[in-house]
Design a protein around this motif. Structure first.
Motif, short mmCIF file in Angstrom:
data_model
loop_
_atom_site.label_atom_id
_atom_site.label_comp_id
_atom_site.label_asym_id
_atom_site.label_seq_id
_atom_site.Cartn_x
_atom_site.Cartn_y
_atom_site.Cartn_z
N VAL A 1 29.06 8.96 67.71
CA VAL A 1 28.85 10.41 67.66
C VAL A 1 29.97 11.08 68.45
N HIS A 2 30.59 12.05 67.83
CA HIS A 2 31.69 12.78 68.47
C HIS A 2 31.21 14.18 68.84
N TRP B 1 30.55 29.32 75.74
CA TRP B 1 30.72 27.92 75.34
C TRP B 1 30.43 27.78 73.85
N ALA B 2 31.17 26.89 73.20
CA ALA B 2 30.94 26.55 71.80
C ALA B 2 31.12 25.05 71.63
N GLY B 3 30.49 24.50 70.59
CA GLY B 3 30.62 23.05 70.41
C GLY B 3 30.35 22.61 69.00
N THR B 4 30.84 21.41 68.68
CA THR B 4 30.57 20.79 67.39
C THR B 4 30.14 19.35 67.61
N LEU B 5 29.38 18.83 66.65
CA LEU B 5 28.91 17.46 66.70
C LEU B 5 29.21 16.81 65.36
N GLU B 6 29.67 15.55 65.42
CA GLU B 6 30.03 14.88 64.17
C GLU B 6 29.61 13.42 64.24
N ASP B 7 28.99 12.94 63.16
CA ASP B 7 28.75 11.50 63.01
C ASP B 7 28.85 11.15 61.53
N THR C 1 26.84 10.15 59.32
CA THR C 1 25.73 10.48 58.41
C THR C 1 25.59 11.97 58.15
N ILE C 2 25.92 12.81 59.15
CA ILE C 2 25.72 14.26 58.97
C ILE C 2 27.03 15.02 58.84
N GLY C 3 28.16 14.33 59.05
CA GLY C 3 29.42 15.03 59.04
C GLY C 3 29.56 15.88 60.29
N GLU C 4 30.31 16.96 60.20
CA GLU C 4 30.51 17.84 61.37
C GLU C 4 29.62 19.06 61.23
N THR C 5 28.95 19.40 62.34
CA THR C 5 28.09 20.58 62.35
C THR C 5 28.27 21.32 63.66
N THR C 6 28.14 22.62 63.61
CA THR C 6 28.25 23.45 64.82
C THR C 6 26.91 23.45 65.55
N VAL C 7 26.96 23.28 66.86
CA VAL C 7 25.73 23.27 67.63
C VAL C 7 25.33 24.70 67.98
N SER C 8 24.04 24.91 68.25
CA SER C 8 23.55 26.23 68.63
C SER C 8 22.75 26.13 69.92
N THR D 1 21.01 22.52 70.41
CA THR D 1 20.29 22.09 69.21
C THR D 1 21.27 22.06 68.05
N PHE D 2 20.95 21.28 67.04
CA PHE D 2 21.75 21.27 65.82
C PHE D 2 20.86 20.85 64.67
N LYS D 3 21.24 21.27 63.47
CA LYS D 3 20.41 20.98 62.30
C LYS D 3 21.29 20.44 61.18
N PRO D 4 21.18 19.12 60.93
CA PRO D 4 21.91 18.55 59.79
C PRO D 4 21.45 19.20 58.49
N ALA D 5 22.32 19.24 57.50
CA ALA D 5 22.01 19.92 56.24
C ALA D 5 20.82 19.31 55.54
N ASN D 6 20.62 17.99 55.68
CA ASN D 6 19.53 17.34 54.96
C ASN D 6 18.27 17.15 55.81
N ALA D 7 18.21 17.80 56.98
CA ALA D 7 17.06 17.63 57.88
C ALA D 7 16.19 18.88 57.83
#
Length: 353
Positions: A52-53, A63-69, A71-78, A90-96
Motif C-alpha cells: 500500500v502506497h 493536508w491532502a493525501g492519496t492511497l494506492e494499492d 486492488t483499488i488503484g489510486e484514490t484520494t483520501v478524505s 477515510t477512503f472509499k474504493p470505487a467497488n466498495a
C-alpha cells in the motif's frame, strides 16, 4: 581474571555503551514531518500480502493525501487529520459500498507511521516505511528546504574482508621490558558481517586471525634465559567481536565519496605465547602456560570510499586492547606478563547486499 582488572573491564564496557550512544546518527534522533511518500504491507481477507502506497502533502495549513494499492488503484483520501503524533483518514474504493477508516500514529524519532485499516469491526494492521528521499522537513515561511541526505548504503547487510597491519604498542616502566613489550609489528587479517540498522549506523560481527611477532634484540630477550623466548616466538591473538559503527559523511562531507566513521567493539580473544611460531609449544613460566581466553576491546576511526553502488574501499585505524594479565597465575605484572595492546591499520573491501 584478577580483581585489579575488573574496574578496567567495567570502564571499557561503559566506554562501549557511551560510544554507541555517540555514534547513533543524527538522522535517527531528529524527526521530519509525516509529509512524504510511504509504503506498507497489509494482508487481504484471503491472506495475501499487498503493498500500500500512501502520499501525504501539506500546503500551508491544509493536508491532502492519496492511497494506492493493486486492488483499488489510486484514490484520494478524505477527512484527513494530521497532528505531530496522530494520523487518521477515510477512503472509499470505487467497488466498495462503505468507506474504510485508517487510524494510526507518526513517531518522529523513528520516522515511521503505524496504524490499522478498519471496516465494520474488522481491522488490518500496517506499518509504513518512508520511501527514501521523500523526507519533508518542517520549514518556516519563505525558508528553502534542504536537499535530502544521500543514501550511502541502500542495502541491509554487507560483508567485508580486510588486511590488517598490527603495530606494537606498550608502556615501559623504568626501562624494564616484560614479555608483552617485546612484540613487533605483524600483518594479520579479519572478516566481518554487517547489519545496517539504518544508512548511517551498523552492527557488525567480526572474526580476526591476529598475532604479534617477537623482537630479535638479544639484550631484551636475555632477561628470560629459561623460557625459550626468541626472535621466532609468536603471540597468537585470535578472536570474535561484536561492534558498532556510526558514519559521519553526510554531516562532514555530504558531496564526497569518502564517508568517515567511528567504531567500537567488544569480544573474546583466544591467545597464547608460542616458543617457535604459531602452533608450537607454549611458553610456561612456573606452573601456568601463557595462554587464555579473555575479553578484548577495540576503538577506532576510519573511512569508506565509494567504488560502486554496493562496493566500498575501507580504511581504518584502531586501538586493540587484550586483557591477558592475570595476577593469580603470573604475579609479576611489570616484569613478566601484563595486558597486551596494539595499533591496527586495516584496509579492505566492503560489499553490500
Amino acid at each position: 581474571m584478577s580483581q585489579g582488572i575488573l574496574p578496567r573491564v567495567r570502564s571499557a564496557i561503559a566506554m562501549t555503551v557511551l560510544c554507541g550512544a555517540l555514534l547513533l546518527p543524527w538522522a535517527a534522533l531528529a524527526g521530519t514531518t509525516p509529509a512524504g511518500q510511504w509504503v506498507g504491507e497489509v494482508k487481504t481477507p484471503d491472506g495475501k500480502k499487498v503493498q500500500v502506497h500512501l502520499t501525504l502533502q501539506k500546503e500551508g495549513s491544509t493536508w491532502a493525501g492519496t492511497l494506492e494499492d493493486p486492488t483499488i488503484g489510486e484514490t484520494t483520501v478524505s477527512n484527513l487529520r494530521v497532528t505531530d503524533t496522530r494520523i487518521s483518514f477515510t477512503f472509499k474504493p470505487a467497488n466498495a459500498p462503505f468507506p474504510l477508516n485508517f487510524s494510526g500514529s507518526y513517531v518522529a524519532g523513528d520516522d515511521r507511521v503505524t496504524g490499522t485499516f478498519s471496516l465494520h469491526g474488522s481491522s488490518r494492521f500496517v506499518k509504513f516505511k518512508r520511501v527514501p528521499g521523500s523526507e519533508v522537513v518542517a520549514m518556516a515561511d519563505g525558508q528553502e528546504p534542504p536537499e535530502p541526505a544521500r543514501i550511502r548504503h541502500d542495502y541491509n547487510f554487507a560483508v567485508d574482508a580486510r588486511f590488517s597491519y598490527w603495530t606494537a604498542l606498550y608502556v615501559i616502566k623504568d626501562d624494564v621490558y616484560n614479555l608483552n613489550s617485546m612484540t613487533v609489528s605483524t600483518p594479520n587479517y579479519d572478516a566481518a558481517f554487517k547489519w545496517f540498522v539504518m544508512d548511517g549506523f551498523n552492527i557488525f560481527f567480526r572474526y580476526y586471525r591476529g598475532g604479534m611477532d617477537y623482537t630479535d634484540d638479544a639484550t631484551k630477550l636475555g632477561q628470560y634465559p629459561d623460557l625459550n623466548v626468541t626472535g621466532d616466538s609468536y603471540l597468537k591473538l585470535d578472536g570474535m567481536e561484536i561492534g558498532i559503527s556510526g558514519y559521519l559523511g553526510n554531516i562532514m562531507m555530504p558531496n564526497s565519496k569518502f564517508n568517515p566513521y567511528l567504531t567500537g567493539a567488544v569480544g573474546q580473544a583466544s591467545w597464547a605465547l608460542h616458543e617457535n611460531g604459531r602452533g608450537s609449544a607454549i611458553v610456561t613460566p612456573g606452573l601456568h602456560p601463557l595462554e587464555g581466553d579473555d575479553l578484548a576491546f577495540s576503538f577506532g576511526a576510519g573511512t569508506e570510499y565509494e567504488l560502486g553502488r554496493k562496493l566500498m574501499l575501507e580504511l581504518e585505524w584502531a586501538w586493540r586492547y587484550f586483557l591477558t594479565e592475570d595476577e593469580l597465575k603470573w604475579e609479576d605484572v611489570d616484569g613478566l606478563w601484563s595486558n597486551t595492546h596494539a595499533w591496527a591499520l586495516s584496509i579492505g573491501l566492503n560489499y553490500g547486499f
